[in-house]
Enzyme design. Structure first.
Site: not given
Ligand code: FPP
Length: 264
Positions: A39, A41, A44, A52, A56, A84-85, A87
């Site tokens: 969590d 990304n 960050w 955003r 990722h 996730s579902r 997302n």
């Molecule tokens: C949560 O951060 C992260 C995700 C919803 C996706 C995770 C995906 C990756 C790390 C990249 C691709 C995966 C692979 C296996 C190569 P968020 O966007 O919810 O962060 P926030 O809560 O700060 O908005």
């Protein structure tokens, strides 16, 4: 067999924070299965005034590091919550970026998985996954199915509640006899059939929620939450999680600590 990912030797430089952490680890009591809610990304990226999607992208580099560090450490199962579902509710370009990054990861890393005896396994609702990604996933799963060193479980289009409902439907369709239903027989209908329950669940970016992840499987899992945002997650964070995990007493509802030996 020659592995590009050898052991921790050479990977961890003497005198570093990582080396200090490794010294504290008892390698006879490693968590067998580590699961991660990746969590932060988006935050960050926001902190850097970037879109955003850049978060990722940086997050997929952390995925590579986590896989390598876990394999070298001797973890047997690493489960990553990648989509996730829920997302799907995100803007279309973000959703497309996430699936695109996964395809890129598979294209770039399938060789790494093969050469390091790592197996790929997908959990979640495959039918909803974009066709081209699904095809690549099936290819890499097939290519790596006999690998034994570590299993990388990708949770994709995954939701814990949906997984439980799907398992119930399968079980009812097979007309299971009521008296044969117990925790073990039920777990065989879950996507994670054959995979031990996670011992340690890491969540980055400070949130204290399960977010519909491995609901059945995490009944007795040790939770470890770090404020570090996923794109900043490095091997030292994984090592710290393992050190802290080993300091905890796992009682599984009893009064005595239960020492689970590392299994394969
Ligand atoms: C949560 O951060 C992260 C995700 C919803 C996706 C995770 C995906 C990756 C790390 C990249 C691709 C995966 C692979 C296996 C190569 P968020 O966007 O919810 O962060 P926030 O809560 O700060 O908005």
């Amino acid at each position: 067999m020659f592995f590009m990912f050898d052991t921790l030797e050479g990977y961890i430089k003497p005198g570093t924070v990582e080396a200090e952490l490794v010294k504290q680890i008892d390698f006879t009591r490693l968590p067998v299965h580590v699961a991660i809610i990746m969590d932060g990304n988006g935050r960050w990226a926001r902190q850097r005034n970037l879109p955003r999607t850049e978060g990722h992208k940086a997050g997929s580099e952390s995925v590579k590091e986590a896989v390598e560090a876990a394999a070298r450490l001797g973890i047997k199962y690493l489960t990553l919550y990648a989509f996730s579902r829920e997302n799907w509710k995100r803007p279309e370009d973000e959703v497309n970026t996430l699936w695109g990054l996964l395809r890129k990861y598979l294209a770039e890393e399938s060789r790494v998985l093969l050469e390091n005896d790592l197996r790929l396994k997908v959990i979640g609702e495959r039918n909803g996954i974009p066709y081209l990604v699904r095809r690549e996933l099936a290819r890499v799963e097939r290519q790596t199915r006999n690998n034994r060193r570590m299993t990388v479980v990708l949770a994709l289009n995954y939701g814990g509640r949906q997984e439980i409902i799907k398992a119930i439907k399968k079980m009812v369709r097979r007309k299971s006899r009521l008296e044969e239903i117990d925790e073990n027989s039920f777990a065989r209908y879950l996507d994670t059939a054959g995979i031990p329950d996670p011992d340690l669940l890491i969540r980055t970016s400070g949130e204290m929620r399960l977010s519909n992840f491995l609901l059945w499987q995490s009944a007795y899992t040790e939770l470890w939450v770090t404020p570090v945002l996923w794109p900043d997650f490095r091997k030292k964070d994984l090592l710290q999680a393992v050190v802290d995990y080993q300091k905890r007493e796992r009682r599984f509802g009893g009064v005595e600590p239960v020492q689970k030996k590392g299994r394969t």
